[in-house]
Design a protein around this motif. Structure first.
Motif, PDB file in Angstrom:
ATOM      1  N   SER A 215       1.091  -1.194   0.199  1.00 27.13           N
ATOM      2  CA  SER A 215      -0.030   0.071  -0.162  1.00 27.13           C
ATOM      3  C   SER A 215       0.849   1.415   0.005  1.00 27.13           C
ATOM      4  O   SER A 215       1.924   1.119   0.387  1.00 27.13           O
ATOM      5  N   MET A 216       0.353   2.407  -0.212  1.00 30.16           N
ATOM      6  CA  MET A 216       1.242   3.698  -0.350  1.00 30.16           C
ATOM      7  C   MET A 216       1.560   3.980   1.201  1.00 30.16           C
ATOM      8  O   MET A 216       2.944   4.564   1.161  1.00 30.16           O
ATOM      9  N   ASP A 217       0.944   3.801   1.882  1.00 30.35           N
ATOM     10  CA  ASP A 217       1.262   4.191   3.277  1.00 30.35           C
ATOM     11  C   ASP A 217       2.279   3.332   3.670  1.00 30.35           C
ATOM     12  O   ASP A 217       3.198   3.774   4.512  1.00 30.35           O
ATOM     13  N   LEU A 218       2.225   1.810   3.472  1.00 30.62           N
ATOM     14  CA  LEU A 218       3.271   1.048   3.849  1.00 30.62           C
ATOM     15  C   LEU A 218       4.554   1.706   3.244  1.00 30.62           C
ATOM     16  O   LEU A 218       5.656   1.460   3.898  1.00 30.62           O
ATOM     17  N   ILE A 219       4.693   1.738   1.761  1.00 32.52           N
ATOM     18  CA  ILE A 219       5.903   1.965   1.241  1.00 32.52           C
ATOM     19  C   ILE A 219       6.337   3.497   1.569  1.00 32.52           C
ATOM     20  O   ILE A 219       7.600   3.626   1.879  1.00 32.52           O
ATOM     21  N   ARG A 220       5.339   4.401   1.873  1.00 30.04           N
ATOM     22  CA  ARG A 220       6.055   5.664   2.457  1.00 30.04           C
ATOM     23  C   ARG A 220       6.760   5.665   3.707  1.00 30.04           C
ATOM     24  O   ARG A 220       7.826   6.170   4.134  1.00 30.04           O
ATOM     25  N   LYS A 221       6.311   4.682   4.662  1.00 25.32           N
ATOM     26  CA  LYS A 221       6.804   4.498   5.976  1.00 25.32           C
ATOM     27  C   LYS A 221       8.220   3.710   5.749  1.00 25.32           C
ATOM     28  O   LYS A 221       9.247   4.079   6.435  1.00 25.32           O
ATOM     29  N   ARG A 222       8.223   2.906   4.853  1.00 19.11           N
ATOM     30  CA  ARG A 222       9.457   1.985   4.489  1.00 19.11           C
ATOM     31  C   ARG A 222      10.585   3.120   3.743  1.00 19.11           C
ATOM     32  O   ARG A 222      11.878   2.969   4.275  1.00 19.11           O
ATOM     33  N   VAL A 223      10.007   3.977   3.016  1.00 17.78           N
ATOM     34  CA  VAL A 223      10.970   5.125   2.350  1.00 17.78           C
ATOM     35  C   VAL A 223      11.636   6.058   3.548  1.00 17.78           C
ATOM     36  O   VAL A 223      12.764   6.135   3.506  1.00 17.78           O
ATOM     37  N   GLN A 224      10.678   6.439   4.440  1.00 22.73           N
ATOM     38  CA  GLN A 224      11.015   7.275   5.567  1.00 22.73           C
ATOM     39  C   GLN A 224      12.213   6.490   6.535  1.00 22.73           C
ATOM     40  O   GLN A 224      13.316   7.117   7.051  1.00 22.73           O
ATOM     41  N   LYS A 225      12.063   5.330   6.595  1.00 22.48           N
ATOM     42  CA  LYS A 225      12.920   4.527   7.432  1.00 22.48           C
ATOM     43  C   LYS A 225      14.440   4.164   6.603  1.00 22.48           C
ATOM     44  O   LYS A 225      15.343   4.391   7.286  1.00 22.48           O
ATOM     45  N   ALA A 226      14.040   4.053   5.430  1.00 24.67           N
ATOM     46  CA  ALA A 226      15.446   3.914   4.671  1.00 24.67           C
ATOM     47  C   ALA A 226      16.118   5.157   4.428  1.00 24.67           C
ATOM     48  O   ALA A 226      17.375   5.212   4.732  1.00 24.67           O
ATOM     49  N   ARG A 227      15.355   6.378   4.401  1.00 23.35           N
ATOM     50  CA  ARG A 227      16.121   7.678   4.571  1.00 23.35           C
ATOM     51  C   ARG A 227      16.746   7.840   6.057  1.00 23.35           C
ATOM     52  O   ARG A 227      18.279   8.313   5.934  1.00 23.35           O
ATOM     53  N   ALA A 228      16.119   7.256   7.010  1.00 19.81           N
ATOM     54  CA  ALA A 228      16.783   7.590   8.267  1.00 19.81           C
ATOM     55  C   ALA A 228      18.125   6.733   8.560  1.00 19.81           C
ATOM     56  O   ALA A 228      18.974   7.194   9.264  1.00 19.81           O
ATOM     57  N   GLN A 229      18.035   5.282   8.064  1.00 22.91           N
ATOM     58  CA  GLN A 229      18.918   4.402   8.254  1.00 22.91           C
ATOM     59  C   GLN A 229      19.997   4.525   7.235  1.00 22.91           C
ATOM     60  O   GLN A 229      21.143   3.750   7.656  1.00 22.91           O
ATOM     61  N   GLY A 230      19.658   4.956   6.089  1.00 17.82           N
ATOM     62  CA  GLY A 230      20.788   4.890   4.831  1.00 17.82           C
ATOM     63  C   GLY A 230      20.773   3.731   4.429  1.00 17.82           C
ATOM     64  O   GLY A 230      21.634   3.026   3.447  1.00 17.82           O
ATOM     65  N   HIS A 231      19.833   2.438   4.758  1.00 13.32           N
ATOM     66  CA  HIS A 231      19.787   1.295   3.994  1.00 13.32           C
ATOM     67  C   HIS A 231      18.431   0.648   4.204  1.00 13.32           C
ATOM     68  O   HIS A 231      17.613   1.196   5.021  1.00 13.32           O
ATOM     69  N   VAL A 232      18.240  -0.504   3.528  1.00 11.21           N
ATOM     70  CA  VAL A 232      16.905  -1.155   3.951  1.00 11.21           C
ATOM     71  C   VAL A 232      17.239  -2.611   4.266  1.00 11.21           C
ATOM     72  O   VAL A 232      18.013  -3.320   3.589  1.00 11.21           O
ATOM     73  N   ALA A 233      16.310  -3.089   5.116  1.00  9.15           N
ATOM     74  CA  ALA A 233      16.457  -4.675   5.436  1.00  9.15           C
ATOM     75  C   ALA A 233      15.009  -4.946   5.748  1.00  9.15           C
ATOM     76  O   ALA A 233      14.165  -4.484   6.814  1.00  9.15           O
ATOM     77  N   MET A 234      14.530  -6.025   4.687  1.00  6.06           N
ATOM     78  CA  MET A 234      13.118  -6.210   5.083  1.00  6.06           C
ATOM     79  C   MET A 234      12.878  -7.708   4.462  1.00  6.06           C
ATOM     80  O   MET A 234      13.699  -8.292   3.628  1.00  6.06           O
ATOM     81  N   ASP A 235      11.519  -8.353   4.732  1.00  5.17           N
ATOM     82  CA  ASP A 235      11.199  -9.326   4.172  1.00  5.17           C
ATOM     83  C   ASP A 235      10.882  -9.240   2.643  1.00  5.17           C
ATOM     84  O   ASP A 235      10.493  -8.092   2.482  1.00  5.17           O
ATOM     85  N   VAL A 236      11.102 -10.202   1.828  1.00  4.46           N
ATOM     86  CA  VAL A 236      10.758  -9.878   0.575  1.00  4.46           C
ATOM     87  C   VAL A 236       9.247 -10.188   0.205  1.00  4.46           C
ATOM     88  O   VAL A 236       8.732 -11.465   0.563  1.00  4.46           O
ATOM     89  N   VAL A 237       8.387  -9.389  -0.450  1.00  8.14           N
ATOM     90  CA  VAL A 237       7.279  -9.454  -0.472  1.00  8.14           C
ATOM     91  C   VAL A 237       6.981 -10.433  -1.748  1.00  8.14           C
ATOM     92  O   VAL A 237       7.368 -10.749  -2.702  1.00  8.14           O
TER      93      VAL A 237
END
Length: 296
Positions: A215-237
């Motif tokens: 969902s757009m809300d979920l993606i926005r939250k993940r983008v914010q987290k990626a911006r804060a951390q400088g990386h992404v770590a997540m389960d693959v959809v």
């Protein structure tokens, strides 16, 4: 049938002026008139035709492995179906697209492949990234991916497999995804300025919303987290039991151009090991950035 391009007669607007020549040409298949002006921008109609053709080609890149019907491509490119059909016939005549005689589905053609090779000769990102990607896979034992930004999408241009017997093939080489889908493209979005990232998401909203579990809300939250951390770590959809980590790749001037990622089964992605993998990815992203600056 051989496609014919013909200059239109003067009543269609051909005119010669002292320092420039304007000529209208027309494709007998797609019936679109395009103005070529050696000193001024193309007419609105010509520009629109080119934009529509580019949209069809981008749509085809997403589904090239299984092909796509004219109706599917028209919907993806937001083009009226009959217009898309005429333009696809024109693209087939030019060799940019081919159509399977049995299924009637469209695929990228030989000219598209040749253009890709020619474009890669200037800055061959795949060749620059291959040694780095191979090193990541060799050291970690997992599968490493190199995906570049292409407009509002990300495209996998290379993949390297590690020695661990259970491998996680998240995407194939050549796969195109909307930015925001997958760890790699999320890392790219997170590194963009907030306004630019949000604009990309809005343009990709219909594609993201159509994917189950997103969902757009979920993606926005993940983008914010990626911006804060400088990386992404997540389960693959869509791939239960598989996890991925990713970091962005920037040029020396700070422009975000790509992402590096590693995917593996969840059992290998412990908290401590993820930290090690992320640090390694950052190291190799900087190495790739330096290689890019030296090649340009």
């Amino acid at each position: 049938m051989q496609q014919q391009w013909t200059a239109l007669p003067s009543e269609y607007g051909i005119r010669k002026e002292s320092n420039r020549v304007r000529t209208l040409i027309c494709c007998s298949q797609c019936r679109h008139a395009i103005m070529i002006d050696k000193s001024e921008p193309s007419s609105r109609s010509g520009t629109q035709s080119l934009q529509r053709a580019a949209a069809l080609l981008r749509a085809l890149m997403v589904s090239n492995r299984q092909g796509a019907s004219a109706t599917e491509l028209a919907a993806h490119a937001a083009i009226e179906r009959t217009t898309a059909h005429r333009m696809l016939k024109c693209l087939v005549e030019e060799g940019l697209v081919v159509q399977d005689g049995t299924s009637r589905r469209f695929y990228l053609g030989p000219l598209a492949y040749e253009m890709g090779i020619a474009a890669a000769e200037r800055t061959d990102l795949r060749s620059l990234g291959r040694p780095i990607l191979s090193k990541i896979a060799e050291v970690t034992g997992d599968t490493a991916f190199f995906m570049i930004r292409s407009g509002d999408d990300s495209v996998c241009i290379d993949r390297a497999e590690g020695a661990y017997p259970v491998r996680a093939f998240v995407v194939d080489v050549g796969t195109r995804r909307p930015l925001g889908v997958g760890a790699n493209s999320l890392s790219v979005l997170g590194a963009l300025p907030e306004g630019e990232a949000e604009a990309v998401l809005l343009r990709n909203e219909k594609f993201i919303s159509a994917i189950e579990g997103l969902s757009m809300d979920l993606i926005r939250k993940r983008v914010q987290k990626a911006r804060a951390q400088g990386h992404v770590a997540m389960d693959v959809v869509g791939l239960p039991g598989v996890r991925a980590v990713a970091v962005p790749v920037k040029t020396q001037s700070g422009r975000v151009i790509a992402g590096l990622s590693i995917s593996a089964i969840r059992a290998r992605m412990t908290g401590a090991r993820e930290g090690v993998l992320i640090a390694r990815l950052h190291q190799h992203a900087q190495e790739l950035s330096r290689a890019l600056s030296m090649s340009s």
